[in-house]
Design a protein around this motif. Structure first.
Motif, PDB file in Angstrom:
ATOM      1  N   GLY A   1      15.075   0.962   8.587  1.00 19.84           N
ATOM      2  CA  GLY A   1      15.295   1.485   7.244  1.00 19.84           C
ATOM      3  C   GLY A   1      15.829   0.445   6.276  1.00 19.84           C
ATOM      4  N   ASN A   2      15.999  -0.777   6.760  1.00 16.19           N
ATOM      5  CA  ASN A   2      16.530  -1.855   5.937  1.00 16.19           C
ATOM      6  C   ASN A   2      15.381  -2.587   5.262  1.00 16.19           C
ATOM      7  OD1 ASN A   2      17.615  -4.804   5.570  1.00 16.19           O
ATOM      8  ND2 ASN A   2      19.427  -3.518   5.849  1.00 16.19           N
ATOM      9  N   LEU A   3      15.664  -3.154   4.086  1.00 14.76           N
ATOM     10  CA  LEU A   3      14.645  -3.890   3.343  1.00 14.76           C
ATOM     11  C   LEU A   3      14.616  -5.379   3.694  1.00 14.76           C
ATOM     12  CD1 LEU A   3      15.131  -2.239  -0.162  1.00 14.76           C
ATOM     13  CD2 LEU A   3      13.309  -1.816   1.493  1.00 14.76           C
ATOM     14  N   GLY A   4      15.397  -5.787   4.677  1.00 16.27           N
ATOM     15  CA  GLY A   4      15.509  -7.198   5.026  1.00 16.27           C
ATOM     16  C   GLY A   4      14.325  -7.724   5.826  1.00 16.27           C
TER      17      GLY A   4
ATOM     18  N   HIS B   1       0.806  -1.216   0.000  1.00 19.59           N
ATOM     19  CA  HIS B   1       0.000   0.000   0.000  1.00 19.59           C
ATOM     20  C   HIS B   1       0.842   1.269   0.000  1.00 19.59           C
ATOM     21  CE1 HIS B   1      -3.340  -2.698   0.696  1.00 19.59           C
ATOM     22  NE2 HIS B   1      -2.744  -3.156   1.768  1.00 19.59           N
ATOM     23  N   GLY B   2       1.915   1.282  -0.800  1.00 16.64           N
ATOM     24  CA  GLY B   2       2.749   2.471  -0.919  1.00 16.64           C
ATOM     25  C   GLY B   2       3.722   2.689   0.223  1.00 16.64           C
ATOM     26  N   LEU B   3       3.848   1.746   1.132  1.00 14.99           N
ATOM     27  CA  LEU B   3       4.756   1.872   2.270  1.00 14.99           C
ATOM     28  C   LEU B   3       6.193   1.639   1.816  1.00 14.99           C
ATOM     29  CD1 LEU B   3       5.000   2.039   5.433  1.00 14.99           C
ATOM     30  CD2 LEU B   3       4.917  -0.441   5.405  1.00 14.99           C
ATOM     31  N   ASP B   4       7.079   2.572   2.106  1.00 16.72           N
ATOM     32  CA  ASP B   4       8.506   2.429   1.802  1.00 16.72           C
ATOM     33  C   ASP B   4       9.217   2.026   3.085  1.00 16.72           C
ATOM     34  OD1 ASP B   4      11.160   2.574   1.062  1.00 16.72           O
ATOM     35  OD2 ASP B   4      10.992   4.543   0.118  1.00 16.72           O
ATOM     36  N   LEU B   5       9.644   0.769   3.157  1.00 14.49           N
ATOM     37  CA  LEU B   5      10.273   0.252   4.376  1.00 14.49           C
ATOM     38  C   LEU B   5      11.555   0.987   4.735  1.00 14.49           C
ATOM     39  CD1 LEU B   5       9.666  -3.540   3.808  1.00 14.49           C
ATOM     40  CD2 LEU B   5       8.693  -2.132   5.616  1.00 14.49           C
ATOM     41  N   ARG B   6      12.164   1.639   3.753  1.00 14.45           N
ATOM     42  CA  ARG B   6      13.399   2.378   4.029  1.00 14.45           C
ATOM     43  C   ARG B   6      13.133   3.599   4.901  1.00 14.45           C
ATOM     44  NH1 ARG B   6      15.053   2.903  -2.071  1.00 14.45           N
ATOM     45  NH2 ARG B   6      12.812   3.123  -2.095  1.00 14.45           N
TER      46      ARG B   6
END
Length: 171
Positions: free
Chosen positions: A12-15, A2-7
């Motif tokens: 802030g990591n994509l893991g 839903h447009g969430l940027d995990l960074r």
């Protein structure tokens, strides 16, 4: 999701660890599965196409890890490469990797920190490779990847020293 940027959230990591913290296991399990597959599939599939040459196996595996860490798709700021490394090493040296997974699990269970488990697994993997008398190129690759893992966990190490690292398991 839903447009969430995990960074922009959590570490802030994509893991998978950050995905777990932000979105839960439902989303983290596919992330870890895909990351493991990114390391496993190239060494399982492609080296057979070039005669099973050890150099190609290591090149494809190492390339998968480097491609994950310095991902073109996210401005060369990818993950830490731990799960992708797990995929690679589980194929080329399964017993040493299983032992390193044991170290990871024990460290996570005792400390509650994924970062400590990842760091200790990365340090132990080349040692287990030596113990199992694996080919030197495997040992070298495990050591190089271990150094990458330490470097990628630099901020985690600082937070551990400062006492501000977030625990994964709360006791």
């Amino acid at each position: 999701v839903h447009g969430l940027d995990l960074r922009e959230h959590g570490s802030g990591n994509l893991g998978a660890t950050n995905v777990f913290r932000i979105l839960g296991a439902k989303w983290a399990l596919p992330v870890v599965a895909v990351d493991i597959a990114k390391g496993f599939l190239p060494v399982w599939f492609f080296p057979g196409m070039v005669g099973g040459d050890l150099r190609w196996t290591l090149a494809f595996g190492g390339g998968a890890i480097v491609g994950h860490i310095f991902s073109l798709w996210v401005g060369f700021k990818g993950g830490k490469g731990v799960a992708t490394s797990l995929g690679l090493f589980s194929y080329i040296m399964p017993w040493a990797t299983l032992c390193a997974v044991g170290v990871f699990s024990a460290c996570l269970w005792i400390s509650g920190y994924v970062s400590i488990g990842s760091i200790m697994a990365a340090i132990s993997l080349p040692l287990f490779a030596i113990y199992f008398k694996l080919p030197l190129p495997y040992i070298y690759l495990a050591a190089i990847v271990g150094l990458f893992t330490l470097q990628k966990h630099y901020d985690n190490i600082l937070r551990l020293i400062e006492g501000t690292e977030t625990k994964f398991l709360r006791k």
